[in-house]
Design an enzyme around this catalytic site. Structure first.
Site, mmCIF file in Angstrom:
data_model
loop_
_atom_site.group_PDB
_atom_site.id
_atom_site.type_symbol
_atom_site.label_atom_id
_atom_site.label_comp_id
_atom_site.label_asym_id
_atom_site.label_seq_id
_atom_site.Cartn_x
_atom_site.Cartn_y
_atom_site.Cartn_z
ATOM 1 N N GLU A 1 9.142 15.026 16.262
ATOM 2 C CA GLU A 1 9.245 15.212 14.569
ATOM 3 C C GLU A 1 9.120 15.950 14.253
ATOM 4 O OE1 GLU A 1 8.375 11.265 12.465
ATOM 5 O OE2 GLU A 1 10.909 11.659 11.860
ATOM 6 N N GLU B 1 9.450 0.555 10.457
ATOM 7 C CA GLU B 1 11.196 1.777 10.803
ATOM 8 C C GLU B 1 10.006 3.456 11.109
ATOM 9 O OE1 GLU B 1 12.511 4.785 9.686
ATOM 10 O OE2 GLU B 1 12.818 4.167 7.182
ATOM 11 N N CYS C 1 13.033 10.449 8.130
ATOM 12 C CA CYS C 1 12.758 10.103 9.192
ATOM 13 C C CYS C 1 14.633 10.190 9.998
ATOM 14 C CB CYS C 1 12.813 8.784 9.550
ATOM 15 S SG CYS C 1 13.736 7.272 8.111
ATOM 16 N N LYS D 1 1.140 -0.826 0.109
ATOM 17 C CA LYS D 1 0.468 -0.271 0.343
ATOM 18 C C LYS D 1 0.808 1.286 -0.415
ATOM 19 C CE LYS D 1 -2.081 2.953 2.901
ATOM 20 N NZ LYS D 1 -1.598 3.878 2.151
HETATM 21 P P1 ADP Z 1 2.409 10.394 8.235
HETATM 22 O O1 ADP Z 1 2.200 10.748 9.421
HETATM 23 O O2 ADP Z 1 4.190 11.272 8.242
HETATM 24 O O3 ADP Z 1 2.203 11.045 7.190
HETATM 25 P P2 ADP Z 1 1.805 7.929 8.613
HETATM 26 O O4 ADP Z 1 2.793 7.467 8.771
HETATM 27 O O5 ADP Z 1 0.774 8.662 8.487
HETATM 28 O O6 ADP Z 1 2.839 9.216 8.275
HETATM 29 O O7 ADP Z 1 1.963 7.482 7.470
HETATM 30 C C1 ADP Z 1 2.544 6.322 6.534
HETATM 31 C C2 ADP Z 1 2.039 5.765 5.793
HETATM 32 O O8 ADP Z 1 1.236 4.884 6.664
HETATM 33 C C3 ADP Z 1 0.657 5.268 4.978
HETATM 34 O O9 ADP Z 1 0.975 4.763 3.527
HETATM 35 C C4 ADP Z 1 -0.554 5.661 5.564
HETATM 36 O O10 ADP Z 1 -1.620 6.011 4.517
HETATM 37 C C5 ADP Z 1 -0.188 4.745 6.652
HETATM 38 N N1 ADP Z 1 -1.457 4.894 7.247
HETATM 39 C C6 ADP Z 1 -1.971 6.153 8.400
HETATM 40 N N2 ADP Z 1 -2.339 5.906 9.278
HETATM 41 C C7 ADP Z 1 -3.129 4.237 9.077
HETATM 42 C C8 ADP Z 1 -3.371 3.724 9.500
HETATM 43 N N3 ADP Z 1 -4.306 4.023 10.928
HETATM 44 N N4 ADP Z 1 -3.386 1.977 9.311
HETATM 45 C C9 ADP Z 1 -2.276 1.441 8.668
HETATM 46 N N5 ADP Z 1 -1.372 2.045 7.831
HETATM 47 C C10 ADP Z 1 -1.756 3.530 8.485
#
Ligand code: ADP
Length: 501
Positions: free
Chosen positions: A395, A259, A293, A184
Site C-alpha cells: 500500500e 479497518e 484505504c 485518539k
Molecule cells: P500511517 O502509517 O498511515 O500514518 P498509522 O496506522 O500509523 O497510519 O496511524 C493511524 C492511527 O494509529 C494514528 O492515530 C496513530 O497515532 C495511531 N498509531 C500509530 N502507531 C500506533 C501504535 N503503536 N499503537 C496505537 N496507535 C498507533
C-alpha cells in the site's frame, strides 16, 4: 476562501477533553500540526500520554456507570441528532479546518467529508431506539430472551486521511448503543476532532461520555490499545499498526475491530463504457490525493482496450489541477505530511527499479510562493506493472496507480485476488452476469460495479483478509458496539427435578 490558512496565521491552541473539562497534558507537553500545503504551523495541541489516557479511561468509566447508562435510548438519539445539526451549521468552518490540517481540496472536505459526518450522526441517532433483543423459542416451561447491551468504555484510534469522518464512523454507533468513548485522533490531523469535542459539549452530552486525547501513536495510542480499563478498541490505519493493536489488546482480551489497508483492483473489461471507466479510474486513485484505504491502486485493463484507455487516462490525469487546497477549483492538494511524501517518492524509485514505466507524473510539481514548501506530488500512473511487483502489492497511500493487463476473466480473478488485502474492488463492464460473478468471486468487503468510492451511512464497510475485521456504518456497526445477554425465566413455578426432591 483563497488562503491556505483559515482565519488567521496565528497557530490555534487546543487542550485535551477529559471528563467534560479542557485541560493540559499531565506532562505539559504540546505538539504542532502543520498545514501540509505550506508547512506552516496550523495549531499547537496538548500531547496526551499514558497518564492522560488513564484519566480519560477513568472518566469514561464513571460516565458509563453513571448518568449515561440511565439515559433513555430516545434521549441518546436526540443528543446524536442535535450533534448532527450542530455539525451541519458549522460545516463550512469545519471543512476549512479539515483542509488546512489535512490538505484535501476544499471541494472534498465541504461536499464529501462534512455532509457524510453529519449523515453518520443522523443515521445512528435513529438507531438508538431500535437496538432490540429477541425472544427465543426454547422448549419446556421456559421463557428465554436476549438483551443487547453496550460494551462499556471504547477506545477509538483515528487515522489522518478523513479525520472527522473516521471519528464519526466510530463515535456515532458507539454512542447510539450507549457506550462511552476515549478517542485518539491522528497526530497529523487533530484539529477537527477537537472542534468536534466543542460541539459534543454544546449538544449536551454528559461529561466523560466522549473524551478526546490527541497524541502520538507509540505513546497515547499504545497506552489506549493496551489499557486494561477499556472494553473495546476500534482502529483505522495501516495493517502494520493494526497487528500491533491486536497484539496489545490480546493481553486483556479486549474486543478489537480493525479497518486496515488495501490494494484494491479496479478492473476494466473491453466491453465497458470507456469514458465512464476512465472517470472511475480517476476517482479510484486521485480522490483525496490517493490517501484512501480503498483506493483503486491496481488498475487492471483487458489487453484489447489498454491503448485506448491509457491514452484517455493520461490526458485526463495530466489536466488535474494540483495546488492550493483552499481554492475551490483545486482537484488535488498536498499529501498529508513530509513522511508520506517521502514514502511515495520511495515507492516511485522502487517501481522504476522493478521495471515499471512512469507513464504520467512521478515527480513533485513546481508550485509557487508558500506552496513551494507544501508536500505536493503529481498524479502518477505506472504502466508495464506485473501484479507480483512491490508497487502492486504494497500500500503506497498516494496518487500512484499501477496498470496491469489481463487476458480473460479467469486470469483476472486470479490476479485480482492475489493480494494480502481485501477491502474493496471495482469492475467496469456492460455484462451484468460477469459483474455479479465477479462480485461473488472477489475476496473484498465492498464491490463497486460501474462506479467507485461510493459510501453511505446505511451501507456496511470493512475488510476481508488483512484489510481487517468488523464492519463500520449500517446496522452491522452496532454489532461491534453491543454484546448479547441471554435471560432465562422459569414459567412452571416447580422445583428443578434433576437431583430428585
Ligand atoms: P500511517 O502509517 O498511515 O500514518 P498509522 O496506522 O500509523 O497510519 O496511524 C493511524 C492511527 O494509529 C494514528 O492515530 C496513530 O497515532 C495511531 N498509531 C500509530 N502507531 C500506533 C501504535 N503503536 N499503537 C496505537 N496507535 C498507533
Amino acid at each position: 476562501m483563497s488562503s491556505a490558512q483559515p482565519a488567521s496565521e496565528t497557530p490555534r491552541k487546543y487542550q485535551l477533553l477529559i471528563d467534560g473539562q479542557w485541560m493540559d497534558a499531565e506532562s505539559g507537553k504540546t505538539f504542532e500540526t502543520p498545514n501540509p500545503a505550506t508547512g506552516k504551523t496550523l495549531a499547537e495541541v496538548a500531547e496526551a500520554d499514558k497518564a492522560d489516557v488513564d484519566k480519560a479511561v477513568a472518566a469514561a468509566r464513571r460516565a458509563f456507570e453513571g448518568k449515561w447508562s440511565k439515559m433513555s435510548a430516545r434521549d441518546r438519539g436526540r443528543l446524536l441528532y442535535k450533534l448532527s445539526q450542530l455539525i451541519e451549521s458549522k460545516s463550512q468552518e469545519l471543512a476549512a479546518l479539515e483542509t488546512a490540517d489535512n490538505g484535501k481540496p476544499i471541494r472534498e472536505s465541504a461536499y464529501v467529508d462534512l455532509p457524510q459526518v453529519a449523515e453518520n450522526f443522523e443515521y445512528f441517532a435513529g438507531f438508538a431506539t431500535k437496538i432490540e433483543g429477541e425472544t427465543i423459542p426454547v422448549p419446556g416451561q421456559m421463557f428465554n430472551y436476549t438483551l443487547r447491551e453496550p460494551l462499556g468504555v471504547c477506545g477509538q484510534i483515528i487515522p489522518w486521511n478523513f479525520p472527522l469522518l473516521m471519528a464519526a464512523w466510530k463515535l456515532a454507533p458507539a454512542l447510539a448503543a450507549g457506550n462511552t468513548v476515549v478517542l485518539k485522533p491522528a497526530e497529523q490531523t487533530p484539529v477537527t476532532a477537537m472542534e468536534l469535542g466543542k460541539l459534543i459539549q454544546e449538544a449536551g452530552f454528559p461529561d466523560g461520555v466522549v473524551n478526546i486525547v490527541p497524541g502520538f501513536g507509540e505513546t497515547a495510542g499504545a497506552a489506549l490499545a493496551s489499557h486494561p480499563g477499556i472494553d473495546k478498541i476500534a482502529f483505522t490505519g495501516s495493517t502494520e499498526v493494526g497487528k500491533m493493536i491486536a497484539h496489545a489488546a490480546a493481553d486483556n482480551l479486549t474486543r478489537v475491530s480493525l479497518e486496515l489497508g488495501g490494494k484494491a483492483p479496479n478492473i476494466v473489461f473491453a466491453d465497458a463504457n470507456i469514458e465512464q471507466a476512465v472517470s472511475g479510474a480517476m476517482m479510484g486513485i486521485f480522490f483525496n490525493q490517493g490517501q484512501v484505504c480503498c483506493a483503486g491502486s491496481r488498475l487492471f485493463l483487458e489487453e484489447s482496450v489498454k491503448d485506448e484507455f491509457l491514452e484517455r487516462f493520461k490526458e485526463r490525469a495530466g489536466r488535474i489541477k494540483v495546488g492550493d487546497p483552499m481554492d475551490k477549483g483545486t482537484q488535488m492538494g498536498p499529501q498529508v505530511s513530509s513522511e508520506q511524501l517521502g514514502r511515495i517518492k520511495g515507492y516511485v524509485d522502487i517501481a522504476r527499479g522493478e521495471g515499471a514505466t512512469v507513464f504520467v507524473g512521478g515527480e513533485c510539481p513546481q508550485l509557487e510562493g508558500d506552496f513551494q514548501n507544501g508536500y505536493f506530488f503529481q498524479p502518477t500512473i505506472f504502466s508495464e506493472v506485473k501484479n507480483e511487483m512491490r508497487v502492486a502489492q504494497e500500500e503506497i497511500f498516494g496518487p500512484v496507480v499501477s496498470v496491469i493487463t489481463f487476458r480473460d476473466e479467469d486470469d483476472l480473478i486470479r490476479q485480482a485476488n492475489e493480494t494480502l488485502y481485501g477491502l474493496s474492488a471495482g469492475i467496469w463492464t456492460q455484462d451484468i452476469t460477469r459483474a455479479h460473478r465477479f462480485a461473488r468471486e472477489i475476496k473484498a468487503g465492498t464491490v463497486w460495479i460501474n462506479t467507485f468510492n461510493m459510501f453511505n451511512a446505511a451501507s456496511p464497510f470493512g475488510g476481508y483478509k488483512q484489510s481487517g475485521y468488523g464492519r463500520e456504518m449500517g446496522k452491522h456497526a452496532l454489532e461491534m458496539y453491543t454484546q448479547v445477554k441471554s435471560v432465562w425465566v422459569d414459567l412452571s413455578g416447580k422445583p428443578i427435578g434433576w437431583f430428585g426432591k
